[in-house]
Design a protein around this motif. Structure first.
Motif, PDB file in Angstrom:
ATOM      1  N   GLU A   4      46.825  11.683  -5.650  1.00  0.00           N
ATOM      2  CA  GLU A   4      47.294  10.718  -4.650  1.00  0.00           C
ATOM      3  C   GLU A   4      48.359  11.337  -3.746  1.00  0.00           C
ATOM      4  O   GLU A   4      48.308  11.210  -2.518  1.00  0.00           O
ATOM      5  CB  GLU A   4      47.857   9.479  -5.349  1.00  0.00           C
ATOM      6  CG  GLU A   4      48.304   8.373  -4.414  1.00  0.00           C
ATOM      7  CD  GLU A   4      47.151   7.555  -3.861  1.00  0.00           C
ATOM      8  OE1 GLU A   4      47.413   6.646  -3.049  1.00  0.00           O
ATOM      9  OE2 GLU A   4      45.991   7.828  -4.236  1.00  0.00           O
ATOM     10  N   TRP A  11      47.057  13.903   4.663  1.00  0.00           N
ATOM     11  CA  TRP A  11      47.010  12.862   5.699  1.00  0.00           C
ATOM     12  C   TRP A  11      48.163  13.038   6.688  1.00  0.00           C
ATOM     13  O   TRP A  11      47.953  13.019   7.907  1.00  0.00           O
ATOM     14  CB  TRP A  11      47.066  11.492   5.032  1.00  0.00           C
ATOM     15  CG  TRP A  11      47.105  10.324   5.980  1.00  0.00           C
ATOM     16  CD1 TRP A  11      48.220   9.685   6.440  1.00  0.00           C
ATOM     17  CD2 TRP A  11      45.989   9.663   6.591  1.00  0.00           C
ATOM     18  NE1 TRP A  11      47.882   8.665   7.292  1.00  0.00           N
ATOM     19  CE2 TRP A  11      46.510   8.630   7.405  1.00  0.00           C
ATOM     20  CE3 TRP A  11      44.612   9.844   6.525  1.00  0.00           C
ATOM     21  CZ2 TRP A  11      45.687   7.781   8.152  1.00  0.00           C
ATOM     22  CZ3 TRP A  11      43.792   8.988   7.265  1.00  0.00           C
ATOM     23  CH2 TRP A  11      44.335   7.973   8.062  1.00  0.00           C
ATOM     24  N   ASP A 156      46.366   4.264   3.382  1.00  0.00           N
ATOM     25  CA  ASP A 156      45.873   3.111   2.614  1.00  0.00           C
ATOM     26  C   ASP A 156      44.994   2.190   3.456  1.00  0.00           C
ATOM     27  O   ASP A 156      44.075   1.550   2.931  1.00  0.00           O
ATOM     28  CB  ASP A 156      47.051   2.307   2.061  1.00  0.00           C
ATOM     29  CG  ASP A 156      47.754   3.009   0.913  1.00  0.00           C
ATOM     30  OD1 ASP A 156      47.083   3.779   0.190  1.00  0.00           O
ATOM     31  OD2 ASP A 156      48.974   2.807   0.747  1.00  0.00           O
ATOM     32  N   PRO A 159      40.513   3.557   4.852  1.00  0.00           N
ATOM     33  CA  PRO A 159      39.205   3.341   4.201  1.00  0.00           C
ATOM     34  C   PRO A 159      38.654   1.938   4.479  1.00  0.00           C
ATOM     35  O   PRO A 159      39.404   0.954   4.580  1.00  0.00           O
ATOM     36  CB  PRO A 159      39.524   3.522   2.712  1.00  0.00           C
ATOM     37  CG  PRO A 159      40.720   4.404   2.696  1.00  0.00           C
ATOM     38  CD  PRO A 159      41.538   3.970   3.886  1.00  0.00           C
ATOM     39  N   SER A 164      34.893   5.439   2.099  1.00  0.00           N
ATOM     40  CA  SER A 164      35.724   5.121   0.939  1.00  0.00           C
ATOM     41  C   SER A 164      36.963   6.011   0.914  1.00  0.00           C
ATOM     42  O   SER A 164      37.040   7.036   1.603  1.00  0.00           O
ATOM     43  CB  SER A 164      34.922   5.330  -0.347  1.00  0.00           C
ATOM     44  OG  SER A 164      34.656   6.721  -0.536  1.00  0.00           O
ATOM     45  N   ARG A 165      37.918   5.642   0.089  1.00  0.00           N
ATOM     46  CA  ARG A 165      39.115   6.459  -0.078  1.00  0.00           C
ATOM     47  C   ARG A 165      38.740   7.847  -0.594  1.00  0.00           C
ATOM     48  O   ARG A 165      39.276   8.870  -0.144  1.00  0.00           O
ATOM     49  CB  ARG A 165      40.065   5.753  -1.046  1.00  0.00           C
ATOM     50  CG  ARG A 165      41.478   6.307  -1.105  1.00  0.00           C
ATOM     51  CD  ARG A 165      42.284   5.532  -2.145  1.00  0.00           C
ATOM     52  NE  ARG A 165      43.701   5.851  -2.137  1.00  0.00           N
ATOM     53  CZ  ARG A 165      44.600   5.269  -1.365  1.00  0.00           C
ATOM     54  NH1 ARG A 165      44.230   4.334  -0.505  1.00  0.00           N
ATOM     55  NH2 ARG A 165      45.889   5.611  -1.434  1.00  0.00           N
ATOM     56  N   ASP A 166      37.805   7.893  -1.527  1.00  0.00           N
ATOM     57  CA  ASP A 166      37.374   9.167  -2.097  1.00  0.00           C
ATOM     58  C   ASP A 166      36.728  10.049  -1.031  1.00  0.00           C
ATOM     59  O   ASP A 166      37.018  11.247  -0.935  1.00  0.00           O
ATOM     60  CB  ASP A 166      36.389   8.898  -3.231  1.00  0.00           C
ATOM     61  CG  ASP A 166      36.222  10.090  -4.148  1.00  0.00           C
ATOM     62  OD1 ASP A 166      37.217  10.517  -4.761  1.00  0.00           O
ATOM     63  OD2 ASP A 166      35.083  10.597  -4.258  1.00  0.00           O
TER      64      ASP A 166
END
Length: 215
Positions: A4, A11, A156, A159, A164-166
C-alpha cells in the motif's frame, strides 16, 4: 515498505503537480477513461484556452477495439465534451494516434496545417500518467511551455468499475518502467527517480505487479 505504501509512493511520483495557467491550447491525450474528457472540458469552459484538441485513435485488441467503442478515442472524448457544453467549432480532433509520441507528432501536423498557435500547452492526461506524458511531450516539443494536469482524484478515488485498485498498481508499475527505460530509446526526456521511488517500484515487481511491464 508494504504494498500500500509503495503504491502511494508511485502514485505521488507520477504526478507533476504543475500550477494550472492559461494556455494557447488544451491538449487532451485520450484513452479509455472519459473522466479525462470531463476534466479537459471543464478546463476549457473555465476559460483556460481558446481551443481544445483531443488526440487518440482506435486502440485495437485482436479484432476488437480495446475500449469497446465504435469510434476513436478522440471522437468519444469530443462527444463527451460537447455534452458538457464545449462548442464543436472550438475542438480539434486527431483520431489516429496509437501512443503518446504519435499524440504529439500527429497533432503537431494538424496544428501546423491550420496555423493554430500552440506555444503554451495545457496537457491533460490520466493521473498516473502525468509524468510520462510530460517526458514524452518534452522530447518532441522541447521549446514549448508545457503544463501537465489530470483529474483531481486521489489514489483511493481513482479505481472504479473499469479499473480496479490492483490493476491500477500494475499500470503504475509499468509506467515507471517506461520512465526509466524509454529515455535511452529516445522516446522520453530523462526523469529523476529518487531511491525511495525505485525501491517502491522494485517491491511491487517482487510482489507480482508485472502485468504491464515491457518484456
Amino acid at each position: 515498505m508494504k504494498i500500500e505504501a509503495a503504491a502511494w509512493t508511485l502514485w505521488d511520483y507520477h504526478h507533476i503537480n504543475h500550477t494550472i495557467e492559461n494556455a494557447d491550447l488544451i491538449f487532451v491525450l485520450c484513452s479509455h477513461d472519459l473522466r479525462v474528457a470531463d476534466y479537459g472540458a471543464s478546463l476549457f469552459l473555465n476559460g483556460l484556452a481558446p481551443r481544445i484538441l483531443f488526440s487518440g485513435g482506435e486502440a485495437h485488441h485482436g479484432d476488437l477495439l480495446e475500449t469497446g467503442w465504435r469510434k476513436s478515442e478522440a471522437e468519444m472524448f469530443a462527444d463527451r465534451a460537447a455534452a458538457a457544453g464545449v462548442p464543436r467549432k472550438k475542438m480539434i480532433l486527431e483520431c489516429h494516434a496509437q501512443n503518446t509520441g504519435e499524440n504529439v507528432l500527429l497533432s503537431e501536423k494538424i496544428l501546423k496545417e491550420r496555423g493554430i498557435p500552440h506555444h503554451r500547452i495545457l496537457a491533460v492526461q490520466k493521473p498516473y500518467m502525468e509524468r510520462r506524458a510530460y517526458a514524452t511531450i518534452k522530447i518532441h516539443w522541447p521549446e514549448k511551455e508545457l503544463i501537465v494536469t489530470s483529474p483531481p482524484l486521489s489514489f483511493d478515488e481513482y479505481p472504479n468499475d473499469e479499473i480496479s485498485r490492483d490493476e491500477l498498481i500494475h499500470l503504475m508499475t509499468g509506467d515507471l518502467q517506461r520512465i526509466i527505460e524509454y529515455p535511452s530509446l529516445g522516446f522520453q526526456t530523462v526523469q529523476d527517480v529518487p531511491d525511495r521511488v525505485f525501491n517502491a517500484y522494485k517491491l511491487l515487481i517482487d510482489a507480482g505487479y508485472t502485468r504491464h511491464l515491457i518484456r
